[in-house]
Scaffold this motif. Structure first.
Motif, PDB file in Angstrom:
ATOM      1  N   SER A 129       0.832  -1.216   0.000  1.00 15.21           N
ATOM      2  CA  SER A 129       0.000   0.000   0.000  1.00 15.21           C
ATOM      3  C   SER A 129       0.860   1.257   0.000  1.00 15.21           C
ATOM      4  CB  SER A 129      -0.944  -0.004   1.209  1.00 15.21           C
ATOM      5  OG  SER A 129      -1.765  -1.145   1.168  1.00 15.21           O
ATOM      6  N   ASP A 153      -3.922  -4.165  -5.155  1.00 16.43           N
ATOM      7  CA  ASP A 153      -3.125  -4.331  -3.933  1.00 16.43           C
ATOM      8  C   ASP A 153      -3.861  -5.332  -3.037  1.00 16.43           C
ATOM      9  OD1 ASP A 153      -2.086  -4.075  -1.362  1.00 16.43           O
ATOM     10  OD2 ASP A 153      -2.468  -1.924  -1.204  1.00 16.43           O
ATOM     11  N   ARG A 210       2.650   0.279  12.327  1.00 14.47           N
ATOM     12  CA  ARG A 210       1.875   0.911  11.249  1.00 14.47           C
ATOM     13  C   ARG A 210       0.709   1.727  11.796  1.00 14.47           C
ATOM     14  NH1 ARG A 210      -0.424  -2.571   6.402  1.00 14.47           N
ATOM     15  NH2 ARG A 210      -1.358  -3.818   8.052  1.00 14.47           N
ATOM     16  N   ARG A 257      -4.492  -0.690  12.870  1.00  7.59           N
ATOM     17  CA  ARG A 257      -5.501  -1.605  12.328  1.00  7.59           C
ATOM     18  C   ARG A 257      -5.800  -2.717  13.328  1.00  7.59           C
ATOM     19  NH1 ARG A 257      -3.996  -2.974   6.105  1.00  7.59           N
ATOM     20  NH2 ARG A 257      -4.457  -5.067   6.849  1.00  7.59           N
TER      21      ARG A 257
HETATM   22 MG    MG Z   1      -1.900  -2.724   2.579  1.00  8.59          MG
END
Ligand code: MG
Ligand code: AP5
Length: 212
Positions: free
Chosen positions: A16, A86, A124, A156
């Protein structure tokens, strides 16, 4: 001419991250099942709750349903000048179905070890538009605010140790065989995902400038 591209690579390899730069350079459309599914998951209905439950545990969604979802998007007019996928295809059946319905020009495989992937995913941060940051390797200028769209940056739900383990294990079982599948079609281009974000971007760009 390269217009239709697939990004392959394990979780955390930077698909990404690099996708943002590639679509900008080639002026093609971006499509990620992960992103589409997370949007459905946040709808607040029964279907959304089921999808969220699967994703958050690091499990895959039913393969044929994801294919249907992707094909419906790819048939829309805005995708006719090219696309970057993706996270799709993610198994051999999805790849075979894609080959029957659309033309794939190149497959960029970003390689990364599991150890490095685990380190990256823990740090992330993403916004709801899938713009991706890292608390050390790619900091946003304001803490927890996306530099691109101003949305809040969050961790996430599948970026926690148990889910990461499950996702990497599925990658090795069902997704990695796609490397040989596309190698046999002479479409595979390999990039070293352990390099810096900028170096990988530069190598991809060089490849596209020479071969586009
Ligand atoms: Mg990704
Ligand atoms: P999806 O959202 O596609 O997640 P994924 O495949 O698990 O891949 P990631 O997004 O985790 O990794 P990435 O390579 O994009 O890494 P990133 O650029 O963020 O899918 C989510 C879920 O949806 C699946 O688990 C499944 O449930 C479902 N799903 C999706 N597709 C499906 C399908 N086809 N069929 C069925 N179900 C499906 O980079 C990671 C971090 O590292 C970032 O913080 C970034 O800033 C940093 N970073 C990136 N590059 C570098 C670098 N070179 N050096 C240092 N740091 C870096």
């Amino acid at each position: 001419m390269i217009r239709n591209i697939i990004l392959l690579g394990p979780q955390g390899s930077g698909k990404s991250t690099q996708a943002e730069k590639i679509i900008d350079f080639l002026k093609i459309k971006y499509l990620s099942p992960g992103q589409v599914l997370r949007e459905l998951a946040s709808a607040g209905d029964d279907l959304g709750a089921k999808i969220a439950n699967q994703i958050n545990q690091g499990k895959l969604l039913p393969s044929d349903e994801v294919t249907r979802l992707m094909f419906a998007k790819l048939r829309q007019p805005e995708f006719k000048n090219g696309w970057l996928l993706d996270g799709f295809p993610r198994d051999i059946v999805q790849a075979q179905d894609l080959d029957k319905a659309f033309r794939v020009d190149k497959v960029f495989n970003i390689e990364l070890s599991d150890a490095e992937a685990i380190e990256r995913l823990g740090g992330r941060r993403v916004c709801k538009n899938n713009h991706t940051f890292h608390i050390e390797h790619k900091k946003s200028s304001l803490e927890n605010i996306c530099d691109i769209c101003g949305e809040v940056l969050e961790q996430r739900h599948d970026d926690y140790p148990e889910a990461i383990k499950q996702r990497l294990s599925l990658y090795h079982q069902v997704t990695k065989p796609l490397i040989d599948y596309y190698k046999a079609q002479d479409k595979l281009v390999i990039f070293n995902g352990a390099d810096t974000i900028d170096n990988i971007a530069q190598k991809i760009r060089q490849y596209l400038e020479t071969n586009a």
